[in-house]
Design a protein around this motif. Structure first.
Motif, mmCIF file in Angstrom:
data_model
loop_
_atom_site.group_PDB
_atom_site.id
_atom_site.type_symbol
_atom_site.label_atom_id
_atom_site.label_comp_id
_atom_site.label_asym_id
_atom_site.label_seq_id
_atom_site.Cartn_x
_atom_site.Cartn_y
_atom_site.Cartn_z
ATOM 1 N N ILE A 123 -157.831 -23.971 41.664
ATOM 2 C CA ILE A 123 -158.164 -25.265 41.052
ATOM 3 C C ILE A 123 -158.214 -25.160 39.535
ATOM 4 O O ILE A 123 -157.614 -25.961 38.817
ATOM 5 C CB ILE A 123 -159.503 -25.814 41.617
ATOM 6 C CG1 ILE A 123 -159.318 -26.220 43.077
ATOM 7 C CG2 ILE A 123 -160.026 -26.969 40.783
ATOM 8 C CD1 ILE A 123 -160.618 -26.506 43.817
ATOM 9 N N TRP A 124 -158.929 -24.144 39.007
ATOM 10 C CA TRP A 124 -159.037 -24.089 37.549
ATOM 11 C C TRP A 124 -157.727 -23.670 36.901
ATOM 12 O O TRP A 124 -157.405 -24.122 35.807
ATOM 13 C CB TRP A 124 -160.227 -23.260 37.080
ATOM 14 C CG TRP A 124 -160.126 -21.762 37.177
ATOM 15 C CD1 TRP A 124 -160.652 -20.976 38.147
ATOM 16 C CD2 TRP A 124 -159.496 -20.879 36.246
ATOM 17 N NE1 TRP A 124 -160.373 -19.654 37.896
ATOM 18 C CE2 TRP A 124 -159.667 -19.567 36.726
ATOM 19 C CE3 TRP A 124 -158.795 -21.058 35.058
ATOM 20 C CZ2 TRP A 124 -159.176 -18.447 36.065
ATOM 21 C CZ3 TRP A 124 -158.301 -19.929 34.400
ATOM 22 C CH2 TRP A 124 -158.489 -18.652 34.901
ATOM 23 N N TRP A 135 -160.774 -27.759 32.933
ATOM 24 C CA TRP A 135 -160.492 -26.501 33.629
ATOM 25 C C TRP A 135 -161.577 -25.445 33.394
ATOM 26 O O TRP A 135 -161.935 -24.709 34.313
ATOM 27 C CB TRP A 135 -159.114 -25.949 33.258
ATOM 28 C CG TRP A 135 -159.010 -25.403 31.855
ATOM 29 C CD1 TRP A 135 -158.650 -26.075 30.738
ATOM 30 C CD2 TRP A 135 -159.311 -24.065 31.444
ATOM 31 N NE1 TRP A 135 -158.700 -25.243 29.639
ATOM 32 C CE2 TRP A 135 -159.091 -23.998 30.052
ATOM 33 C CE3 TRP A 135 -159.733 -22.917 32.108
ATOM 34 C CZ2 TRP A 135 -159.293 -22.835 29.317
ATOM 35 C CZ3 TRP A 135 -159.923 -21.761 31.380
ATOM 36 C CH2 TRP A 135 -159.702 -21.725 29.985
#
Length: 144
Positions: A24-25, A36
Motif C-alpha cells: 500500500i505505501w 504514503w
C-alpha cells in the motif's frame, strides 16, 4: 493432513499484513500520493504490531507482550538474574540485528544456559579462598 487456506492465513497473518502494508505505501509513493509516509508509519507502528499480538505465533506474541513486563521482571530479579538477563538480551539483540546466524545463536544460547550461575561461581570462589587460607595457615603453623 495439510492445513486449510484459512488456517494457513491465520498462521501467517502477520506476514500477510506486513506485505499488504508495504504494498500500500509503495503504491501510494510511486503514484505520487501525499499520504504514503503516513501509511508506512501507521502500518508498521500500529497495524503490524497489533496483528502480531492478536494473531501471531507464540514468539510474536511474547515479543510484543513481554516488553511491558520485562522492566517489572528485571526490577524483581536479583543481581545474578540481572547478569544472566543482560547476557541473554545482548545475545537476542545481536541475533535480531543479523550479527549471528541461526546456528551461532543456538550454540551461544546453549552455552549461556549451560554455564554456571553467578551464585555457583561465587560459591566456588569462596571455597577456593577458604582452601587457600587453610593452606596458608597450615604453612604458618609448620614454620612455628
Amino acid at each position: 493432513m495439510s492445513a486449510s487456506p484459512a488456517q494457513r492465513l491465520r498462521e501467517n497473518l502477520t506476514g500477510v499484513v506486513s506485505t499488504a502494508v508495504t504494498g500500500i505505501w509503495l503504491a501510494a509513493m510511486f503514484t505520487g500520493q501525499d499520504w504514503w509516509l503516513a501509511a508506512l508509519l501507521f502500518g508498521y507502528v500500529v497495524v503490524v504490531p497489533v496483528t502480531a499480538m492478536l494473531f501471531g505465533d507464540e514468539d510474536d506474541v511474547e515479543e510484543w507482550w513481554d516488553g511491558a513486563d520485562e522492566h517489572a521482571e528485571q526490577s524483581r530479579a536479583g543481581p545474578e538474574d540481572e547478569d544472566t538477563t543482560d547476557a541473554l538480551d545482548t545475545l537476542r539483540d545481536r541475533y535480531a540485528r543479523g550479527d549471528l546466524t541461526d546456528e551461532q545463536f543456538e550454540r551461544k544460547l546453549e552455552r549461556l544456559l549451560e554455564s554456571e550461575s553467578l551464585e555457583d561461581v561465587a560459591d566456588r570462589a569462596a571455597r577456593e579462598r577458604r582452601a587457600a587460607d587453610h593452606e596458608h595457615d597450615s604453612r604458618e603453623a609448620e614454620r612455628e
